[in-house]
Design an enzyme around this catalytic site. Structure first.
Site, short mmCIF file in Angstrom:
data_model
loop_
_atom_site.label_atom_id
_atom_site.label_comp_id
_atom_site.label_asym_id
_atom_site.label_seq_id
_atom_site.Cartn_x
_atom_site.Cartn_y
_atom_site.Cartn_z
N ASP A 78 8.13 -7.68 -8.95
CA ASP A 78 7.55 -6.74 -7.51
C ASP A 78 6.45 -6.73 -6.66
O ASP A 78 6.36 -5.76 -6.23
CB ASP A 78 7.53 -5.54 -9.02
CG ASP A 78 6.25 -5.58 -8.98
OD1 ASP A 78 5.47 -6.54 -9.67
OD2 ASP A 78 6.06 -4.74 -10.72
N HIS A 79 5.46 -7.98 -6.99
CA HIS A 79 4.54 -7.98 -6.26
C HIS A 79 4.21 -9.27 -5.12
O HIS A 79 4.22 -8.41 -3.90
CB HIS A 79 3.80 -8.90 -7.12
CG HIS A 79 2.46 -7.30 -8.36
ND1 HIS A 79 3.13 -6.63 -9.03
CD2 HIS A 79 0.67 -6.62 -8.82
CE1 HIS A 79 2.40 -5.93 -9.80
NE2 HIS A 79 1.05 -6.39 -9.31
N ASP A 133 -0.48 -5.95 -16.65
CA ASP A 133 -0.90 -5.39 -15.42
C ASP A 133 -1.68 -4.45 -15.97
O ASP A 133 -1.67 -3.32 -17.09
CB ASP A 133 0.40 -4.99 -14.25
CG ASP A 133 -0.39 -4.69 -12.94
OD1 ASP A 133 0.06 -5.14 -12.13
OD2 ASP A 133 -0.41 -2.99 -12.90
N ARG A 393 -6.31 1.74 -6.17
CA ARG A 393 -7.90 1.11 -5.53
C ARG A 393 -7.58 1.11 -4.20
O ARG A 393 -7.28 0.26 -3.68
CB ARG A 393 -7.32 -0.51 -6.04
CG ARG A 393 -7.59 -0.44 -8.08
CD ARG A 393 -7.42 -1.67 -8.40
NE ARG A 393 -7.20 -1.11 -9.87
CZ ARG A 393 -7.00 -2.00 -11.12
NH1 ARG A 393 -5.88 -2.93 -10.91
NH2 ARG A 393 -6.55 -2.51 -12.17
N SER A 548 -8.44 -4.98 -11.83
CA SER A 548 -6.85 -5.82 -12.49
C SER A 548 -6.44 -6.52 -14.22
O SER A 548 -8.26 -6.76 -13.88
CB SER A 548 -6.67 -6.92 -11.57
OG SER A 548 -6.41 -7.58 -11.94
N ARG A 550 -5.49 -9.46 -13.71
CA ARG A 550 -5.47 -10.73 -13.52
C ARG A 550 -6.47 -11.92 -14.54
O ARG A 550 -7.29 -11.72 -14.36
CB ARG A 550 -5.44 -11.13 -11.74
CG ARG A 550 -6.77 -11.07 -11.56
CD ARG A 550 -6.06 -10.77 -9.78
NE ARG A 550 -5.73 -9.29 -9.05
CZ ARG A 550 -6.05 -9.26 -8.00
NH1 ARG A 550 -6.85 -9.72 -7.52
NH2 ARG A 550 -5.80 -8.07 -7.96
C1 MIC Z 1 -3.25 -4.70 -9.31
O1 MIC Z 1 -3.31 -3.74 -9.40
O2 MIC Z 1 -4.86 -5.29 -9.10
C2 MIC Z 1 -2.42 -5.90 -9.19
C3 MIC Z 1 -2.48 -6.64 -8.16
O3 MIC Z 1 -1.40 -5.32 -9.34
C4 MIC Z 1 -3.37 -6.70 -10.63
C5 MIC Z 1 -2.51 -7.59 -11.23
C6 MIC Z 1 -2.27 -9.00 -10.33
O4 MIC Z 1 -3.54 -9.50 -9.78
O5 MIC Z 1 -1.31 -9.53 -10.62
C7 MIC Z 1 -3.16 -5.75 -12.35
O6 MIC Z 1 -2.93 -4.54 -12.01
O7 MIC Z 1 -3.25 -6.37 -13.82
FE1 SF4 Z 2 1.68 -3.00 -7.91
FE2 SF4 Z 2 -0.66 -3.30 -8.92
FE3 SF4 Z 2 -0.76 -1.85 -6.52
FE4 SF4 Z 2 0.61 -0.65 -8.49
S1 SF4 Z 2 -1.73 -1.00 -8.23
S2 SF4 Z 2 1.53 -0.75 -7.03
S3 SF4 Z 2 0.84 -2.80 -9.58
S4 SF4 Z 2 -0.42 -3.59 -6.86
#
Ligand code: MIC
Ligand code: SF4
Length: 658
Positions: A78-79, A133, A393, A548, A550
């Site tokens: 999905d990313h 995530d 975010r 995140s 990550r």
């Molecule tokens: C995000 O919202 O920052 C992400 C991208 O979903 C991350 C995961 C990632 O960096 O792949 C998260 O929330 O953990």
């Molecule tokens: Fe995707 Fe992270 Fe954004 Fe949620 S906050 S939509 S999991 S990138």
């Protein structure tokens, strides 16, 4: 567990009267439920998404895991869905081969955002869910204990290992009253953030209760538990009640309903009370989800772009709200409005009921059911743009445009802004009539792949494209850490700063290449400095690593030879990731000592007797000593001494097979 059966632990002990405590107690494998003590809990379900999943599965390969041991594990794509070259497509093929081999359900690109799809199809009240995530707590909206973690911890849980955490405090968030028209669930979580900030939830679980809970549907509750991640909380949870049953009926899963509630005489470690009737529309200003003010305070600010979607606000109700507000109207000509539905099933229902016509008729651009603009995959706005998004975010650079100013709001506020071209309090737009929910949200399965049986699975070859590089193991920790301070950072440094996503997201499976961009948004020379100095130290303020899950934010610095991060405090998931990749997370005993270190100072730290002796950091440049501390457990120390958890387990596995 049977329908109607209440989950209950031995009565009489504080935490066991909370619904959090009941679920944790029924999954406890190691330790005791006492605040601050380490526990290991059994994980029923896992989820991964592609951007963290490839590395998680590369690690599970290294660990020798061959088959999922959980009740249910899902791999979502999905990313990274934009295919500008072979990289993302190769990752998807790898993930599909892994899913088939390990016995995971695969949710293909376009099926939806992991958290929304999981809420609709798989999450169950009373269960534990671990996801790679940070917004995994979304499933807390229907009464699950759902926790975000690094990919390695999720890989281990897939292999049947308990998940370890420190027993959090349970904070009771009491909701009373009822939201006024044009005030939304998003405003509730923005209010929580306004009160406790982006580190107010660290070491805590936010448990919602009180009469106001019954006024909220499951998707609204999920908006709140989703964005609870921004407080730093371990997770957030709502009770499972009649509204939960109603949601599960609509998605065709009534059989999954159980009641999960706290005892009536529950006492929480801390309390927050919110009267929903008194809430007003709120908005988070740049560049922090905690920077919350009433929308009315900044009304009139001209905007350039509105994006509706993300795992926080892309439910059927959210998008129907948008459709009701936009029907027969036109988005201001200078505004770009995009809408990404949370799941393909939502998109399908919107189309079936004619709402897509209302949206596109007003000038909205419909995007795929993915994270999309939320993680800088498209829709980067113009230089200095003001963008209003329903996301969770707004850290600097997250839109993909370094100078963009991102505001976070409810759908009601975002649509109002799209119609007027400026920040607008949605209460000015008139009352929205009650939105009827469809009797059922049909679960479409065209983009879901079920795994073959075990025998077939054994024949499957894993497919590693050329951009997928194996994870290198780190050597054991030396007796003394010696090196330069490569960077000194302020408070609340997010993982978006440590390891930018956006245009680099396609490098997630290639650590050596991705590592070239560590700290790029704040110091484009960081990679060179790290290479020239053979690694070194990072110094930071409070809440280092917020955001995140990550693990690249630990894995990539570790690959560049970072030995320790010395900070005033850490965010939970990031600290666990540092330990997992052999980087020592250390804190100043006296936070004022932060001022005694400058960039490029030469530091030395004896770590031979980690956990047994006081940690005294020598600043050789300034000729002074600084007392440090850590809050890592003895098993964390074992991991760090081995060069990280992956290194430790891989070596242990090797010894058993030798
Ligand atoms: C995000 O919202 O920052 C992400 C991208 O979903 C991350 C995961 C990632 O960096 O792949 C998260 O929330 O953990
Ligand atoms: Fe995707 Fe992270 Fe954004 Fe949620 S906050 S939509 S999991 S990138």
């Amino acid at each position: 567990m049977q329908k109607d059966e209440k989950i209950s632990g031995p009565a009489g002990m504080g935490i066991l009267k909370t619904l959090t405590g009941k679920i944790l107690a029924s999954h406890l494998e190691v330790g005791k439920l006492e605040h601050g003590k380490k526990i290991g809990i059994h994980i029923d379900q896992t989820l991964t998404q592609d951007a963290t999943g490839t590395v998680a599965y590369l690690q599970s390969e290294a660990l020798g895991i061959t088959r999922a041991q959980t009740e249910l594990s899902v791999s979502y794509i999905d990313h990274n869905t934009l295919k500008m070259d072979n990289k993302n497509a190769d990752d998807h093929v790898y993930l599909q081969s892994i899913a088939a081999k390990y016995g995971l359900i695969l949710s293909k690109a376009g099926n939806g955002i992991c958290h929304q799809v999981h809420l609709e199809r798989y999450a169950k009240p009373g269960k534990t869910l671990l996801g790679s995530d940070s917004h995994t707590p979304t499933a807390g909206g229907l009464g699950a204990i759902a926790i975000g973690a690094g990919g390695l911890d999720v890989a281990l849980a897939i292999g049947g290992t308990a998940f370890y955490l420190k027993t959090p405090k349970v904070v009771g968030v009491k909701l009373t009253g009822k939201l006024k028209p044009m005030v939304a669930a998003k405003d509730i979580i923005l209010e929580v953030l306004r009160r406790i900030g982006v580190k107010g939830g660290v070491g805590k679980i936010l448990e919602y209760h009180g009469p106001g809970v019954a006024t909220l549907t499951v998707p609204e509750r999920a908006t709140i538990t989703n964005m609870g991640a921004e407080t730093g909380a371990t997770t957030s949870v709502f009770p499972s009640d009649e509204n939960t049953r109603d949601f599960l009926v609509r998605v065709g899963r009534e059989k999954d309903w159980v009641m999960v509630q706290a005892d009536e005489d529950v006492k929480y470690d801390e309390m927050i009370e919110i009267n929903l009737s008194k809430l007003v529309p709120l908005i988070a200003k740049p560049h922090s989800p905690g920077n919350v003010v009433p929308v009315s305070e900044i009304e009139g600010l001209k905007i350039d772009q509105v994006c509706i979607g993300s795992c926080t606000n892309a439910s059927f109700k959210d998008l129907m709200t948008a459709a009701y507000m936009l029907k027969g109207k036109k988005v201001k000509s200078e505004i770009s409005l995009t809408i990404s539905p949370g799941s393909m099933s939502i998109f399908y229902e919107l189309a079936e009921h004619g709402f897509v016509a209302d949206l596109i008729g007003a000038g909205a651009r419909m995007l795929e059911c993915t994270c999309g603009p939320c993680i800088g995959q498209g829709q980067a706005p113009k230089t200095n743009a003001v963008t209003v998004r329903t996301f969770n975010r707004n850290f600097p650079g997250r839109t993909g445009t370094a100078t963009a100013q991102m505001y976070l709001s409810s759908v009601e506020t975002a649509v109002s802004c799209a119609l007027t071209g400026e920040i607008t309090d949605p209460r000015r737009m008139g009352e929205l009539r009650e939105i009827p929910m469809p009797a059922s949200l049909r679960m479409k399965t065209a983009l879901i792949v079920s795994p073959p049986d075990k025998e077939e699975a054994e024949k499957i070859e894993l497919i590693h494209g050329p951009n997928i590089k194996p994870i290198k193991l780190k050597g054991p920790l030396p007796d003394t850490l010696d090196g330069k301070v490569l960077i000194k950072l302020e408070d609340n440094i997010s993982t978006d700063i440590i390891m930018p996503a956006g245009i680099y997201l396609a490098l997630r499976s290639n650590v050596p290449e991705y590592a070239m961009h560590v700290f790029e948004p704040v110091d484009p020379n960081f990679y060179k400095k790290a290479r020239d100095n053979n690694g070194g130290f990072i110094v930071a303020g409070e809440n280092y690593g917020q955001g995140s899950s990550r693990e690249h934010a630990a894995l990539c610095p570790s690959s560049l030879g970072i030995k320790a991060v010395i900070a005033k405090s850490f965010a939970r998931i990031h600290m666990a990731n540092l330990v997992n990749f052999g980087i020592l997370p250390l804190v100043f005993k006296d936070p004022a000592d932060y001022d005694k270190i400058d960039e490029m100072d030469h530091l030395e730290l004896a770590v031979k007797n980690l956990g047994k002796e006081d940690l005294i950091l020598k600043n050789l440049t300034k000729n002074l000593e600084i007392n440090l501390d850590h809050s890592i457990t003895s098993s964390d120390i074992e991991n760090i001494e081995a060069g990280g958890k992956l290194a430790l387990i891989s070596r242990q596995n090797k010894q058993t097979t030798d």
